[in-house]
Design a protein around this motif. Structure first.
Motif, short mmCIF file in Angstrom:
data_model
loop_
_atom_site.label_atom_id
_atom_site.label_comp_id
_atom_site.label_asym_id
_atom_site.label_seq_id
_atom_site.Cartn_x
_atom_site.Cartn_y
_atom_site.Cartn_z
N GLY A 143 -8.10 -2.59 -4.88
CA GLY A 143 -8.66 -3.73 -4.13
C GLY A 143 -8.20 -3.72 -2.70
O GLY A 143 -7.48 -2.82 -2.27
N ASP A 144 -8.64 -4.74 -1.99
CA ASP A 144 -8.24 -4.93 -0.60
C ASP A 144 -7.00 -5.81 -0.59
O ASP A 144 -7.02 -6.92 -1.15
N LEU B 9 -7.52 1.02 -2.04
CA LEU B 9 -8.89 0.53 -1.92
C LEU B 9 -9.84 1.01 -3.01
O LEU B 9 -10.79 0.32 -3.35
N THR C 137 0.67 7.82 3.65
CA THR C 137 -0.11 8.92 3.04
C THR C 137 -1.54 9.05 3.54
O THR C 137 -2.25 9.95 3.11
N SER C 138 -1.97 8.18 4.45
CA SER C 138 -3.34 8.34 4.93
C SER C 138 -3.33 8.79 6.39
O SER C 138 -3.28 9.98 6.66
N ALA D 214 1.53 -1.06 6.33
CA ALA D 214 1.89 0.26 6.90
C ALA D 214 1.64 0.18 8.39
O ALA D 214 0.52 0.39 8.86
N ASN E 120 -3.20 -1.53 8.39
CA ASN E 120 -2.65 -2.30 9.51
C ASN E 120 -3.74 -3.15 10.18
O ASN E 120 -3.56 -4.36 10.36
N PRO F 219 0.85 -1.19 0.00
CA PRO F 219 0.00 0.00 0.00
C PRO F 219 0.88 1.24 0.00
O PRO F 219 2.11 1.14 0.13
N SER F 220 0.27 2.39 -0.13
CA SER F 220 1.03 3.62 -0.02
C SER F 220 1.35 3.87 1.44
O SER F 220 0.47 4.14 2.26
N1 AR6 Z 1 -6.10 -2.70 1.24
C1 AR6 Z 1 -5.33 -1.88 0.49
N2 AR6 Z 1 -5.02 -0.62 0.84
C2 AR6 Z 1 -5.53 -0.15 2.00
C3 AR6 Z 1 -6.34 -0.95 2.84
C4 AR6 Z 1 -6.62 -2.28 2.42
N3 AR6 Z 1 -7.36 -3.12 3.15
N4 AR6 Z 1 -6.68 -0.19 3.92
C5 AR6 Z 1 -6.11 1.01 3.75
N5 AR6 Z 1 -5.41 1.05 2.59
P1 AR6 Z 1 -2.86 3.88 6.39
P2 AR6 Z 1 -0.31 5.20 7.12
C6 AR6 Z 1 -4.59 2.15 2.04
O1 AR6 Z 1 -3.62 4.96 7.08
O2 AR6 Z 1 -0.73 6.48 6.50
C7 AR6 Z 1 -2.51 2.74 11.15
O3 AR6 Z 1 -3.48 2.98 12.09
C8 AR6 Z 1 -5.03 3.57 2.33
O4 AR6 Z 1 -6.04 3.98 1.42
O5 AR6 Z 1 -3.28 2.48 6.65
O6 AR6 Z 1 1.08 4.69 6.84
C9 AR6 Z 1 -1.20 2.19 11.72
O7 AR6 Z 1 -1.42 1.53 12.96
C10 AR6 Z 1 -3.72 4.33 2.12
O8 AR6 Z 1 -3.53 4.60 0.73
O9 AR6 Z 1 -1.27 3.96 6.75
C11 AR6 Z 1 -0.33 3.39 11.86
O10 AR6 Z 1 -0.46 3.98 13.13
C12 AR6 Z 1 -2.66 3.34 2.56
O11 AR6 Z 1 -3.32 2.06 2.66
C13 AR6 Z 1 -0.83 4.36 10.82
O12 AR6 Z 1 -2.16 3.96 10.51
C14 AR6 Z 1 -1.99 3.62 3.90
O13 AR6 Z 1 -2.93 4.16 4.82
C15 AR6 Z 1 -0.02 4.34 9.54
O14 AR6 Z 1 -0.49 5.33 8.67
#
Ligand code: AR6
Length: 231
Positions: free
Chosen positions: A109-110, A80, A45-46, A128, A141, A41-42
């Motif tokens: 996708g997931d 997603l 960035t979220s 991530a 995560n 995943p990225s």
């Molecule tokens: N499948 C594919 N991509 C996904 C999925 C999925 N099931 N769910 C989310 N994404 P983020 P971060 C994408 O917030 O910014 C957590 O709480 C999402 O759209 O998951 O690195 C951890 O515990 C986005 O593009 O990760 C850390 O504390 C990407 O995954 C914190 O968030 C990453 O979004 C990490 O933050």
């Protein structure tokens, strides 16, 4: 860093045991070409609020460099939804940079359902993660820990207690995990990216000099860990 199966954070490794348990017996899960494939995943960035324009440049640069020096691997960037801005940026920049579309796929996708719902077999997936390597929080995560079940938590705990920004750890997924059985995932690589969210630990307060370096290191560490896995 690669965590060997059965290895605690401080123990030595046992490569011969490893290849029997986690190595070549999983090839039926791979695509027809048996290509070693990493879905990711990225990072950052979220929830971690890293700038998507800078992140997409770093992704393209890291992917391009890795594919240039590594044979027989495939990388799959996942998000997603089609509406994801980082997804569009990565897709268009990959085309502009002439990255081989057979070796670098961008898929909506997931990440926990790529094989069953997307028909793309990825034997390794990246997470991530958070610094405690805990299932908590949201995003990818929580989704990965949920899909993998308790087996991932236990296996992760055997490998490491914490992670520092810019680093990753590869965790062999026990064959009892639903994610292994359903999707053919043999390893999860936890990555801790740079954080720009003041509500989360180690916030970089918009210091993108540090942030970009850490995001670069995150992808280098992820890809290196992936390339070094037993296959
Ligand atoms: N499948 C594919 N991509 C996904 C999925 C999925 N099931 N769910 C989310 N994404 P983020 P971060 C994408 O917030 O910014 C957590 O709480 C999402 O759209 O998951 O690195 C951890 O515990 C986005 O593009 O990760 C850390 O504390 C990407 O995954 C914190 O968030 C990453 O979004 C990490 O933050």
């Amino acid at each position: 860093e690669i965590c060997q199966p059965g290895e605690g954070p401080t123990n030595g490794s046992n490569p011969s045991k490893e290849s029997k348990q986690y190595g070549r017996d999983t090839s039926h899960h791979l695509s027809s070409k048996n290509i070693h494939t990493l879905a990711f995943p990225s990072i950052s960035t979220s929830d971690f609020q890293f700038d998507i324009n800078m992140a997409s440049d770093i992704i393209i640069e890291s992917v391009g460099a890795f594919l240039n020096k590594t044979e027989n691997v495939r990388l799959v960037f996942v998000d997603l939804t089609h509406r994801s801005n980082i997804f569009s940026l990565v897709r268009s920049k990959a085309m502009k940079a002439n990255i081989d579309p057979q070796k670098f796929l961008t898929v909506v996708g997931d990440i926990t359902k790529l094989s069953t719902e997307g028909n793309i077999c990825c034997n390794v997936i990246a997470n991530a993660a958070n610094w405690r390597l805990k299932p908590s929080g949201g995003g990818v995560n929580a989704a990965i820990f949920k899909a993998a079940g308790e087996a991932l938590e236990i296996a992760t705990r055997k490998c490491a207690g914490t992670l520092s920004p810019g680093n990753s750890i590869a965790v062999p997924l026990p064959s009892t995990s639903p994610l292994y059985q359903r999707e053919g995932v043999t390893h999860v690589i936890h990555v801790l990216g740079p954080n720009m969210n003041p509500q989360r630990p180690s916030c970089l307060k918009n210091d993108y000099n540090k942030g970009c370096k850490i995001l670069h290191d995150s992808y280098s560490s992820l890809f290196e860990n992936f390339a070094n896995l037993d296959r």
